[in-house]
Design a protein around this motif. Structure first.
Motif, mmCIF file in Angstrom:
data_model
loop_
_atom_site.group_PDB
_atom_site.id
_atom_site.type_symbol
_atom_site.label_atom_id
_atom_site.label_comp_id
_atom_site.label_asym_id
_atom_site.label_seq_id
_atom_site.Cartn_x
_atom_site.Cartn_y
_atom_site.Cartn_z
ATOM 1 N N UNK A 39 42.972 42.323 35.690
ATOM 2 C CA UNK A 39 43.007 40.921 35.270
ATOM 3 C C UNK A 39 41.809 40.546 34.409
ATOM 4 N N UNK A 40 40.585 40.978 34.817
ATOM 5 C CA UNK A 40 39.366 40.545 34.142
ATOM 6 C C UNK A 40 38.537 41.673 33.537
ATOM 7 N N UNK A 41 38.992 42.900 33.628
ATOM 8 C CA UNK A 41 38.259 44.059 33.115
ATOM 9 C C UNK A 41 36.863 44.162 33.736
ATOM 10 N N UNK A 42 36.764 43.831 35.005
ATOM 11 C CA UNK A 42 35.529 43.973 35.772
ATOM 12 C C UNK A 42 35.711 45.176 36.672
ATOM 13 N N UNK A 43 35.099 46.287 36.311
ATOM 14 C CA UNK A 43 35.363 47.564 36.973
ATOM 15 C C UNK A 43 34.657 47.730 38.316
ATOM 16 N N UNK A 44 33.462 47.162 38.466
ATOM 17 C CA UNK A 44 32.702 47.383 39.691
ATOM 18 C C UNK A 44 32.469 46.076 40.432
ATOM 19 N N UNK A 45 32.333 46.129 41.724
ATOM 20 C CA UNK A 45 32.080 44.912 42.507
ATOM 21 C C UNK A 45 30.789 44.196 42.112
ATOM 22 N N UNK A 46 29.837 44.919 41.549
ATOM 23 C CA UNK A 46 28.571 44.279 41.157
ATOM 24 C C UNK A 46 28.777 43.234 40.077
ATOM 25 N N UNK A 48 31.561 41.260 39.931
ATOM 26 C CA UNK A 48 32.516 40.263 40.394
ATOM 27 C C UNK A 48 31.820 38.952 40.725
ATOM 28 N N UNK A 49 32.596 37.882 40.607
ATOM 29 C CA UNK A 49 32.147 36.559 41.018
ATOM 30 C C UNK A 49 33.088 36.071 42.113
ATOM 31 N N UNK A 50 32.692 34.988 42.750
ATOM 32 C CA UNK A 50 33.508 34.433 43.823
ATOM 33 C C UNK A 50 34.903 34.081 43.318
ATOM 34 N N UNK A 51 35.004 33.578 42.078
ATOM 35 C CA UNK A 51 36.308 33.182 41.544
ATOM 36 C C UNK A 51 37.284 34.351 41.473
ATOM 37 N N UNK A 52 36.781 35.568 41.276
ATOM 38 C CA UNK A 52 37.651 36.733 41.241
ATOM 39 C C UNK A 52 38.271 36.986 42.618
ATOM 40 N N UNK A 53 37.452 36.850 43.641
ATOM 41 C CA UNK A 53 37.952 37.047 45.007
ATOM 42 C C UNK A 53 38.944 35.951 45.391
#
Length: 91
Positions: A39-46, A48-53
């Motif tokens: 969805x956001x091309x964010x590969x690692x948890x580092x 991520x933001x709260x909105x992704x969760x």
């Protein structure tokens, strides 16, 4: 060539419980990672933001059973604990 992110190593420090429980959290965390990366091309948890969760819990899990949402919420809370984030999820 970069190596893929190893979710098992990432979560190893915060996981306790039986082997089956740890495997469930690893599997669910990998699914969460894939959904957010898609969805956001964010590969690692580092990254991520709260909105992704919140998106994952509200939109990706929409239509799933209540017990499935509950178990994924437990995994999301573990991820937040590992990231040392003060995110609260009361969904």
């Amino acid at each position: 060539m970069s190596r893929p992110f190893d979710m098992e190593v990432f979560l190893a420090g915060v996981l306790t419980g039986s082997y089956a429980t740890r495997q469930r959290h690893f599997r669910q965390a990998t699914i969460i990672q894939a959904a957010i990366a898609d969805r956001w091309q964010r590969e690692t948890p580092w990254t991520w933001q709260r909105k992704h969760m919140v998106w994952f819990i509200t939109h990706w899990l929409a239509g799933r059973s209540e017990s499935t949402r509950y178990y994924y919420l437990l995994t999301v809370r573990l991820l937040a604990r590992r990231l040392e984030a003060s995110w609260v999820f009361n969904l």
